[in-house]
Design a protein around this motif. Structure first.
Motif, PDB file in Angstrom:
ATOM      1  N   ALA A 120       0.906  -1.348  -0.089  1.00 10.10           N
ATOM      2  CA  ALA A 120       0.194  -0.057  -0.011  1.00 10.10           C
ATOM      3  C   ALA A 120       0.917   1.396   0.152  1.00 10.10           C
ATOM      4  O   ALA A 120       1.787   1.476   0.737  1.00 10.10           O
ATOM      5  CB  ALA A 120      -0.801   0.089   1.290  1.00 10.10           C
ATOM      6  N   GLY A 121       0.426   2.242  -0.890  1.00 10.54           N
ATOM      7  CA  GLY A 121       1.176   3.518  -0.829  1.00 10.54           C
ATOM      8  C   GLY A 121       2.484   3.435  -1.461  1.00 10.54           C
ATOM      9  O   GLY A 121       3.215   4.272  -1.575  1.00 10.54           O
ATOM     10  N   ARG A 122       2.709   2.561  -2.225  1.00 12.86           N
ATOM     11  CA  ARG A 122       4.185   2.307  -2.936  1.00 12.86           C
ATOM     12  C   ARG A 122       3.787   2.147  -4.532  1.00 12.86           C
ATOM     13  O   ARG A 122       2.759   2.206  -4.898  1.00 12.86           O
ATOM     14  CB  ARG A 122       4.809   1.183  -2.726  1.00 12.86           C
ATOM     15  CG  ARG A 122       5.050   0.919  -0.979  1.00 12.86           C
ATOM     16  CD  ARG A 122       5.993   1.575  -0.391  1.00 12.86           C
ATOM     17  NE  ARG A 122       6.291   1.425   1.215  1.00 12.86           N
ATOM     18  CZ  ARG A 122       7.256   0.360   1.428  1.00 12.86           C
ATOM     19  NH1 ARG A 122       7.695  -0.400   0.552  1.00 12.86           N
ATOM     20  NH2 ARG A 122       7.177   0.225   2.686  1.00 12.86           N
ATOM     21  N   ALA A 123       4.866   2.224  -5.184  1.00 13.42           N
ATOM     22  CA  ALA A 123       4.855   2.094  -6.638  1.00 13.42           C
ATOM     23  C   ALA A 123       3.846   0.767  -7.113  1.00 13.42           C
ATOM     24  O   ALA A 123       3.095   0.988  -7.970  1.00 13.42           O
ATOM     25  CB  ALA A 123       6.113   1.901  -7.210  1.00 13.42           C
ATOM     26  N   GLY A 124       3.906  -0.261  -6.438  1.00 18.19           N
ATOM     27  CA  GLY A 124       3.150  -1.249  -6.857  1.00 18.19           C
ATOM     28  C   GLY A 124       1.631  -0.889  -6.793  1.00 18.19           C
ATOM     29  O   GLY A 124       0.691  -1.429  -7.831  1.00 18.19           O
ATOM     30  N   GLU A 125       1.075  -0.278  -5.858  1.00 21.17           N
ATOM     31  CA  GLU A 125      -0.369   0.257  -5.581  1.00 21.17           C
ATOM     32  C   GLU A 125      -0.598   0.853  -6.876  1.00 21.17           C
ATOM     33  O   GLU A 125      -1.719   0.848  -7.431  1.00 21.17           O
ATOM     34  CB  GLU A 125      -0.641   0.609  -4.264  1.00 21.17           C
ATOM     35  CG  GLU A 125      -2.283   0.885  -4.194  1.00 21.17           C
ATOM     36  CD  GLU A 125      -2.372   1.885  -2.877  1.00 21.17           C
ATOM     37  OE1 GLU A 125      -3.755   1.924  -3.007  1.00 21.17           O
ATOM     38  OE2 GLU A 125      -1.528   2.066  -2.071  1.00 21.17           O
ATOM     39  N   SER A 126       0.156   2.051  -7.338  1.00 20.57           N
ATOM     40  CA  SER A 126      -0.198   3.227  -8.074  1.00 20.57           C
ATOM     41  C   SER A 126      -0.090   2.322  -9.542  1.00 20.57           C
ATOM     42  O   SER A 126      -0.968   2.738 -10.324  1.00 20.57           O
ATOM     43  CB  SER A 126       1.198   3.967  -8.354  1.00 20.57           C
ATOM     44  OG  SER A 126       1.045   4.761  -7.021  1.00 20.57           O
ATOM     45  N   PHE A 127       0.713   1.373  -9.817  1.00 23.62           N
ATOM     46  CA  PHE A 127       0.884   0.453 -10.996  1.00 23.62           C
ATOM     47  C   PHE A 127      -0.595  -0.290 -11.113  1.00 23.62           C
ATOM     48  O   PHE A 127      -0.935  -0.349 -12.147  1.00 23.62           O
ATOM     49  CB  PHE A 127       1.948  -0.414 -10.999  1.00 23.62           C
ATOM     50  CG  PHE A 127       1.996  -1.431 -12.289  1.00 23.62           C
ATOM     51  CD1 PHE A 127       1.994  -0.907 -13.529  1.00 23.62           C
ATOM     52  CD2 PHE A 127       2.020  -2.525 -12.031  1.00 23.62           C
ATOM     53  CE1 PHE A 127       1.812  -1.866 -14.371  1.00 23.62           C
ATOM     54  CE2 PHE A 127       1.712  -3.518 -12.815  1.00 23.62           C
ATOM     55  CZ  PHE A 127       1.886  -3.263 -14.107  1.00 23.62           C
ATOM     56  N   ALA A 128      -0.816  -0.893  -9.907  1.00 23.54           N
ATOM     57  CA  ALA A 128      -2.110  -1.708  -9.834  1.00 23.54           C
ATOM     58  C   ALA A 128      -3.303  -0.887 -10.152  1.00 23.54           C
ATOM     59  O   ALA A 128      -4.338  -1.536 -11.058  1.00 23.54           O
ATOM     60  CB  ALA A 128      -2.198  -2.551  -8.503  1.00 23.54           C
ATOM     61  N   ARG A 129      -3.669   0.412  -9.799  1.00 28.32           N
ATOM     62  CA  ARG A 129      -4.617   0.921  -9.959  1.00 28.32           C
ATOM     63  C   ARG A 129      -4.811   1.742 -11.320  1.00 28.32           C
ATOM     64  O   ARG A 129      -5.942   2.315 -11.505  1.00 28.32           O
ATOM     65  CB  ARG A 129      -4.780   1.866  -8.651  1.00 28.32           C
ATOM     66  CG  ARG A 129      -4.817   1.470  -7.336  1.00 28.32           C
ATOM     67  CD  ARG A 129      -5.357   2.343  -6.476  1.00 28.32           C
ATOM     68  NE  ARG A 129      -5.765   1.795  -5.122  1.00 28.32           N
ATOM     69  CZ  ARG A 129      -6.426   0.987  -4.781  1.00 28.32           C
ATOM     70  NH1 ARG A 129      -7.412   0.450  -5.543  1.00 28.32           N
ATOM     71  NH2 ARG A 129      -6.467   0.429  -3.773  1.00 28.32           N
ATOM     72  N   ALA A 313       4.657  -2.872   7.131  1.00 30.95           N
ATOM     73  CA  ALA A 313       4.490  -2.334   5.911  1.00 30.95           C
ATOM     74  C   ALA A 313       2.759  -2.663   5.972  1.00 30.95           C
ATOM     75  O   ALA A 313       2.297  -3.704   6.785  1.00 30.95           O
ATOM     76  CB  ALA A 313       4.963  -2.823   4.800  1.00 30.95           C
ATOM     77  N   GLU A 314       1.901  -2.270   4.910  1.00 31.91           N
ATOM     78  CA  GLU A 314       0.722  -2.572   4.733  1.00 31.91           C
ATOM     79  C   GLU A 314       0.708  -3.048   3.201  1.00 31.91           C
ATOM     80  O   GLU A 314       1.164  -2.465   2.469  1.00 31.91           O
ATOM     81  CB  GLU A 314      -0.524  -1.374   4.995  1.00 31.91           C
ATOM     82  CG  GLU A 314      -1.830  -1.595   4.694  1.00 31.91           C
ATOM     83  CD  GLU A 314      -2.836  -0.381   4.773  1.00 31.91           C
ATOM     84  OE1 GLU A 314      -3.894  -0.746   4.270  1.00 31.91           O
ATOM     85  OE2 GLU A 314      -2.152   0.448   5.208  1.00 31.91           O
ATOM     86  N   ARG A 315      -0.150  -4.231   3.253  1.00 26.77           N
ATOM     87  CA  ARG A 315      -0.511  -4.667   2.031  1.00 26.77           C
ATOM     88  C   ARG A 315      -1.895  -4.585   1.647  1.00 26.77           C
ATOM     89  O   ARG A 315      -2.637  -4.862   2.455  1.00 26.77           O
ATOM     90  CB  ARG A 315       0.288  -6.081   1.635  1.00 26.77           C
ATOM     91  CG  ARG A 315       1.692  -6.469   1.861  1.00 26.77           C
ATOM     92  CD  ARG A 315       2.045  -7.912   2.449  1.00 26.77           C
ATOM     93  NE  ARG A 315       1.646  -8.691   1.229  1.00 26.77           N
ATOM     94  CZ  ARG A 315       1.876  -9.999   1.083  1.00 26.77           C
ATOM     95  NH1 ARG A 315       2.447 -10.478   2.293  1.00 26.77           N
ATOM     96  NH2 ARG A 315       1.835 -10.698   0.116  1.00 26.77           N
ATOM     97  N   LEU A 316      -2.033  -4.991   0.071  1.00 26.96           N
ATOM     98  CA  LEU A 316      -3.266  -4.866  -0.122  1.00 26.96           C
ATOM     99  C   LEU A 316      -3.581  -5.968  -1.054  1.00 26.96           C
ATOM    100  O   LEU A 316      -2.869  -6.482  -1.935  1.00 26.96           O
ATOM    101  CB  LEU A 316      -3.907  -3.726  -1.136  1.00 26.96           C
ATOM    102  CG  LEU A 316      -3.556  -2.485  -0.577  1.00 26.96           C
ATOM    103  CD1 LEU A 316      -3.815  -1.140  -1.534  1.00 26.96           C
ATOM    104  CD2 LEU A 316      -4.298  -2.165   0.834  1.00 26.96           C
ATOM    105  N   LEU A 317      -4.655  -6.848  -0.909  1.00 29.93           N
ATOM    106  CA  LEU A 317      -5.135  -7.962  -1.894  1.00 29.93           C
ATOM    107  C   LEU A 317      -6.169  -7.381  -2.776  1.00 29.93           C
ATOM    108  O   LEU A 317      -6.973  -6.886  -2.490  1.00 29.93           O
ATOM    109  CB  LEU A 317      -5.879  -9.295  -1.040  1.00 29.93           C
ATOM    110  CG  LEU A 317      -6.286 -10.397  -2.059  1.00 29.93           C
ATOM    111  CD1 LEU A 317      -5.133 -10.977  -2.712  1.00 29.93           C
ATOM    112  CD2 LEU A 317      -7.068 -11.385  -1.394  1.00 29.93           C
ATOM    113  N   VAL A 318      -5.609  -7.234  -3.994  1.00 32.55           N
ATOM    114  CA  VAL A 318      -6.633  -6.665  -5.233  1.00 32.55           C
ATOM    115  C   VAL A 318      -6.888  -7.705  -6.107  1.00 32.55           C
ATOM    116  O   VAL A 318      -6.306  -8.658  -6.456  1.00 32.55           O
ATOM    117  CB  VAL A 318      -5.575  -5.408  -5.802  1.00 32.55           C
ATOM    118  CG1 VAL A 318      -5.310  -4.271  -4.555  1.00 32.55           C
ATOM    119  CG2 VAL A 318      -4.409  -6.025  -6.426  1.00 32.55           C
ATOM    120  N   GLU A 319      -8.105  -7.347  -6.664  1.00 35.12           N
ATOM    121  CA  GLU A 319      -8.416  -8.105  -7.817  1.00 35.12           C
ATOM    122  C   GLU A 319      -8.991  -7.493  -9.136  1.00 35.12           C
ATOM    123  O   GLU A 319      -9.646  -6.512  -9.117  1.00 35.12           O
ATOM    124  CB  GLU A 319      -9.590  -9.043  -7.126  1.00 35.12           C
ATOM    125  CG  GLU A 319     -10.192 -10.017  -8.307  1.00 35.12           C
ATOM    126  CD  GLU A 319     -11.457 -10.781  -7.579  1.00 35.12           C
ATOM    127  OE1 GLU A 319     -11.148 -11.800  -6.993  1.00 35.12           O
ATOM    128  OE2 GLU A 319     -12.520 -10.284  -7.610  1.00 35.12           O
TER     129      GLU A 319
END
Length: 324
Positions: A120-129, A313-319
């Motif tokens: 959450a809040g990192r480059a990976g979340e921005s990319f996923a969204r 850290a905080e992680r998100l499970l996204v779909e």
């Protein structure tokens, strides 16, 4: 971007793919097989079923991005994607191309949804969204328990306190035959935890299901360590916790479950405290244990607090919905 077959890959490409993938897993979840260990397992065909891709910024250049797609064990219509790009190569379209290739393959294989975990809040979340069909299923905490003197002492005091009616045991690898069936019954209750239905299906595990799960847990070369509480009257497992260990310094804590009739007796904290001591004893190279927890699982968050885990850290499970 290209389909990646570890058994046919050039040694340099396999080494680079494994290094990027292992580094990504460490960044995301705290633990991972060592790159060399992962490469050897993949080369020998022991990486488990799935599809893999390699990404390069320039044709003929080094592998700087990896993607691995697998079916979710609990639902063959859902894929799970691990996608990692080496930090200097990010924001150059590599991840987008890898994700598109994985999504195309998932659709071709009949999958309707594609799940991933991101920080959450990192480059990976921005990319996923950047996907217009993404939704967040779970908010997760990544926690780490360091094997420092204070934490080990805390675990020793808790594990050594008598608990009338129970004995505590552990095993490395396959469950002992006398405990196999009752261990499976305990693992059937993992879905009692908040949010677990997003990641698991209702279980009715028998002995063969446990053996299949053991194989899946170790198909990347990890060692499996299980700690259990056994009822002295029935001589059956009533609580259990699971870790996997690689050659790296951080082990992964996976599942902890207690049969409903034996809850609120301190068994979860005791089996986890004992497990920490057994990991430290059996695998002296391990310096810490990492675990991911649903933020709504307040009971296990409290157990972990008692055992010296700290949030990192905080992680998100996204779909992502793949349907037209």
């Amino acid at each position: 971007m290209e389909v990646f077959d570890p058994r046919a890959a050039a040694p340099a490409d396999l080494a680079a793919w494994s290094a990027v993938h292992a580094a990504g897993r460490r960044e995301l979840s705290g633990g991972s097989p060592e790159a060399g260990e992962l490469a050897e397992r993949l080369r020998r065909g022991y990486g488990g079923p799935g599809w893999r891709w390699a990404g390069r910024v320039h044709e003929g250049g080094p592998v700087l991005g990896t993607a691995e797609l697998r079916r979710q064990p609990h639902d063959g219509g859902i894929g799970f994607l691990r996608l990692f790009v080496d930090a200097p190569a990010r924001r150059r379209g590599l991840g987008t191309r890898l994700r598109a290739a994985a999504a195309d393959r998932a659709r071709a294989e009949g999958m309707a949804r594609l799940q991933s975990t991101v920080l959450a809040g990192r480059a990976g979340e921005s990319f996923a969204r950047t996907s217009p069909h993404l939704r967040t299923l779970l908010h997760l905490e990544l926690q780490v328990q360091s094997f420092d003197e204070e934490t080990l002492g805390r675990c020793w005091r808790l594990a050594s306190a008598p608990k009338r009616g129970y004995r505590f045991t552990h095993w490395v690898g396959a469950a002992p035959a006398p405990l196999l069936a009752s261990f499976g019954r305990v693992m059937n209750h993992l879905l009692d935890a908040p949010g677990a239905a997003f990641q698991e299906e209702p279980r009715r595990w028998g002995p063969e299901d446990v053996r299949g799960w053991e194989r899946r847990m170790t198909d990347d070369g990890s060692r499996l360590l299980v700690g259990a509480a056994v009822d002295r009257t029935s001589d059956e497992v009533v609580a259990a916790t699971v870790c996997t260990v690689t050659r790296g310094p951080v082990a992964d804590q996976h599942d902890t479950a207690v049969l409903p009739a034996h809850r609120r007796r301190g068994l979860a904290s005791r089996v986890k405290a004992t497990q920490t001591l057994r990991v430290h004893e059996n695998f002296p190279h391990v310096e810490a244990v990492a675990v991911t927890l649903n933020r709504e699982n307040t009971a296990m968050l409290e157990v972990n607090r008692l055992l010296g885990y700290r949030r990192t850290a905080e992680r998100l499970l996204v779909e992502d919905d793949l349907r037209p």
